[in-house]
Design an enzyme around this catalytic site. Structure first.
Site, PDB file in Angstrom:
ATOM      1  N   HIS A  17      17.680  36.982  45.779  1.00  0.00           N
ATOM      2  CA  HIS A  17      19.007  37.561  46.013  1.00  0.00           C
ATOM      3  C   HIS A  17      19.164  38.873  45.240  1.00  0.00           C
ATOM      4  CE1 HIS A  17      23.432  37.239  46.740  1.00  0.00           C
ATOM      5  NE2 HIS A  17      23.468  37.960  45.637  1.00  0.00           N
ATOM      6  N   GLU A  18      18.792  38.843  43.963  1.00  0.00           N
ATOM      7  CA  GLU A  18      18.937  40.049  43.142  1.00  0.00           C
ATOM      8  C   GLU A  18      17.966  41.141  43.576  1.00  0.00           C
ATOM      9  OE1 GLU A  18      21.569  40.273  41.391  1.00  0.00           O
ATOM     10  OE2 GLU A  18      21.999  38.134  41.600  1.00  0.00           O
ATOM     11  N   HIS A  41      19.499  43.174  46.358  1.00  0.00           N
ATOM     12  CA  HIS A  41      20.351  44.242  45.822  1.00  0.00           C
ATOM     13  C   HIS A  41      19.489  45.402  45.332  1.00  0.00           C
ATOM     14  CE1 HIS A  41      24.163  42.088  45.874  1.00  0.00           C
ATOM     15  NE2 HIS A  41      23.663  41.071  45.188  1.00  0.00           N
TER      16      HIS A  41
END
Length: 157
Positions: A67-68, A71
């Site tokens: 998820h990170e 980003h």
């Protein structure tokens, strides 16, 4: 798991799932409370909450890292890196990153001592978590003098 092991894991996941290198730092941040991880826009570093590894295991940690990294890679490429952006949603689906992480078990803390004060004039009762200086503070209802009645330890609710 140490910060060095986390760094190599993030690099490995980045190469394996995104086919791109992770060129910045990934560390554990013990101050994170309500989130599994965060991507820092200014430094491009990633911080991970160690409690998720301890409580939910490696697969949850891997999901948070993916998820990170979504980003991270989208921000580096100048694309939409926020949760609401289509680029972000599309990349998350491609790599199998979760939208949200599994919540941590809430640890109830004892709230400690409770102090009971009573006004000597109107008998108004006050419960406080902190001690009150009765020479300095007075009743909010009638401005009478306060007297400490008792203190006790509260139970978890």
């Amino acid at each position: 798991m140490t910060n060095e092991e986390l760094q190599s894991l993030v690099k490995q996941i980045s190469e394996q799932h995104f086919k791109k290198p992770f060129l910045h730092h990934a560390i554990f941040n013990g101050r994170l409370r309500t989130t599994g991880g965060r991507y820092l826009l200014s430094s491009h570093n990633i911080e991970i909450n160690r409690k998720y590894l301890e409580e939910h295991g490696f697969s949850e940690l891997e999901g948070i890292i993916k998820h990170e990294l979504c980003h991270y890679h989208l921000h580096i490429e100048g694309k939409g890196y926020q949760h609401r952006d289509q680029d972000f949603k599309k990349l998350m689906k491609q790599v199998g990153a979760p939208r949200h992480c599994t919540p941590l078990q809430k640890v109830k803390k004892s709230s400690g001592k409770i102090y009971i004060y009573q006004c000597q004039d109107c008998a108004q009762i006050y419960e406080r978590k902190r001690r009150v200086n009765t020479d300095r503070f007075v009743c909010g209802k009638c401005k009478g003098k306060l007297k400490q009645r008792k203190e006790y330890f509260s139970q978890n609710d």
